[in-house]
Write an enzyme that holds these catalytic residues in place. Structure first.
Site, short mmCIF file in Angstrom:
data_model
loop_
_atom_site.label_atom_id
_atom_site.label_comp_id
_atom_site.label_asym_id
_atom_site.label_seq_id
_atom_site.Cartn_x
_atom_site.Cartn_y
_atom_site.Cartn_z
N TYR A 66 -21.06 -30.20 -51.94
CA TYR A 66 -21.40 -29.13 -51.22
C TYR A 66 -23.08 -29.19 -51.16
O TYR A 66 -23.89 -28.97 -52.01
CB TYR A 66 -21.05 -27.78 -51.93
N LYS A 96 -19.24 -30.31 -47.36
CA LYS A 96 -19.74 -29.14 -46.76
C LYS A 96 -21.21 -29.18 -46.55
O LYS A 96 -22.20 -29.11 -47.42
CB LYS A 96 -19.41 -27.77 -47.40
C1 LIG Z 1 -28.24 -20.74 -46.73
C2 LIG Z 1 -26.96 -19.87 -46.43
O1 LIG Z 1 -26.59 -18.83 -46.81
N1 LIG Z 1 -26.00 -20.53 -45.55
C3 LIG Z 1 -24.70 -19.95 -45.17
C4 LIG Z 1 -24.71 -20.01 -43.71
O2 LIG Z 1 -23.32 -19.33 -43.40
C5 LIG Z 1 -25.85 -18.97 -43.20
O3 LIG Z 1 -25.35 -17.62 -43.75
C6 LIG Z 1 -25.81 -18.51 -41.75
O4 LIG Z 1 -25.72 -19.68 -41.00
C7 LIG Z 1 -26.82 -17.49 -41.60
O5 LIG Z 1 -28.12 -18.05 -41.56
C8 LIG Z 1 -23.73 -20.94 -45.58
O6 LIG Z 1 -23.68 -22.18 -45.22
C9 LIG Z 1 -23.58 -21.14 -47.18
C10 LIG Z 1 -22.67 -19.84 -47.71
O7 LIG Z 1 -22.35 -18.88 -47.03
C11 LIG Z 1 -22.49 -19.78 -49.25
O8 LIG Z 1 -22.21 -20.61 -49.87
O9 LIG Z 1 -22.46 -18.69 -49.53
#
Ligand SMILES: CC(=O)N[C@@H]([C@@H](O)[C@H](O)[C@H](O)CO)[C@@H](O)CC(=O)C(=O)O
Length: 227
Positions: A66, A96
């Site tokens: 990840y 991921k």
């Molecule tokens: C930095 C971050 O939180 N990235 C999110 C994205 O889903 C992100 O919320 C989305 O692209 C909005 O910026 C996910 O890749 C990671 C995530 O949701 C998690 O591990 O909780």
């Protein structure tokens, strides 16, 4: 749910191993591990060894790295972590990739054998990830936008870039509105509650709960964009 990948990454190697053993015991479909962010690995080699020691206690479970550099602060490019990784972790099956460095992502895709899955995790640039060869997506907004994102992926797969782009732009519009109001995990969780109608409770500290008016405004914006 057909497949459940359990995330077992922790600050402590021993804790991660314990969670990995537990995941194997309860019949998880796979495990994922993030780089530790307090004592950070400084090279790809040491990060590979950390991952290897976790994978070794649950060798029958497909293993995913990840990659979330903005949160872990670990600067090791994912493509370096992938180098010869299957020699160290025979159960390795993919990444991921939640970084915005598309050079790194492209190189991960181009070095991946067909039995790996490269899952892209920056929701607002998913289409770019698909163009570079992402096999799927994992992201926080898909908790409430999953059907739209499935439509985006289907449009991309049938070559309808106009439709795929239009859905990507809708998601970007929602996120940029939310970012102006202070988009964080608390806001994201509140949005999930508003959209699903499920009572999911407040976030855990240190994540702050979303100010209620912001949640309402963002939920309204979601409705005007997607419904
Ligand atoms: C930095 C971050 O939180 N990235 C999110 C994205 O889903 C992100 O919320 C989305 O692209 C909005 O910026 C996910 O890749 C990671 C995530 O949701 C998690 O591990 O909780």
């Amino acid at each position: 749910m057909d497949q459940v990948i359990v995330h077992v990454g922790c600050m402590s190697l021993k804790d991660s191993q314990e969670l990995a053993r537990h995941a194997a015991h309860i019949g998880a479909s796979g495990i994922a591990v993030i780089a530790p962010s307090f004592f950070k690995p400084s090279t790809a080699e040491v990060l590979q060894t950390f991952l290897q020691e976790i994978a070794a206690v649950a060798p029958t479970l497909p293993f995913y790295y990840y990659h979330l550099p903005a949160v872990t602060g670990v600067k090791v490019p994912a493509r370096e972590v992938l180098q010869n990784i299957e020699k160290l972790i025979p159960s390795f099956r993919g990444v991921k990739f939640s970084g915005s460095d598309l050079l790194d992502f492209g190189q991960c895709v181009s070095c991946s054998p067909p039995h790996w899955s490269l899952l892209y995790g920056v929701d607002e640039q998913l289409l770019a990830g698909l163009v570079l060869g992402a096999h799927g997506a994992v992201g926080s907004t898909y908790n409430y936008l999953g059907c739209h994102i499935n439509n985006l992926i289907s449009a991309f797969n049938r070559g309808d870039l106009i439709q795929a782009r239009s859905i990507q732009f809708q998601l970007q519009e929602l996120l940029s509105y939310a970012i102006k109001l202070g988009f964080d995990l608390g806001v994201n969780k509140q949005l999930m509650i508003e959209v699903s109608g499920l009572s999911l409770g407040p976030p855990r500290l240190p994540v702050r709960p979303c100010p209620h008016p912001h949640a309402k405004e963002i939920a309204h914006k979601h409705q005007t964009i997607f419904l």
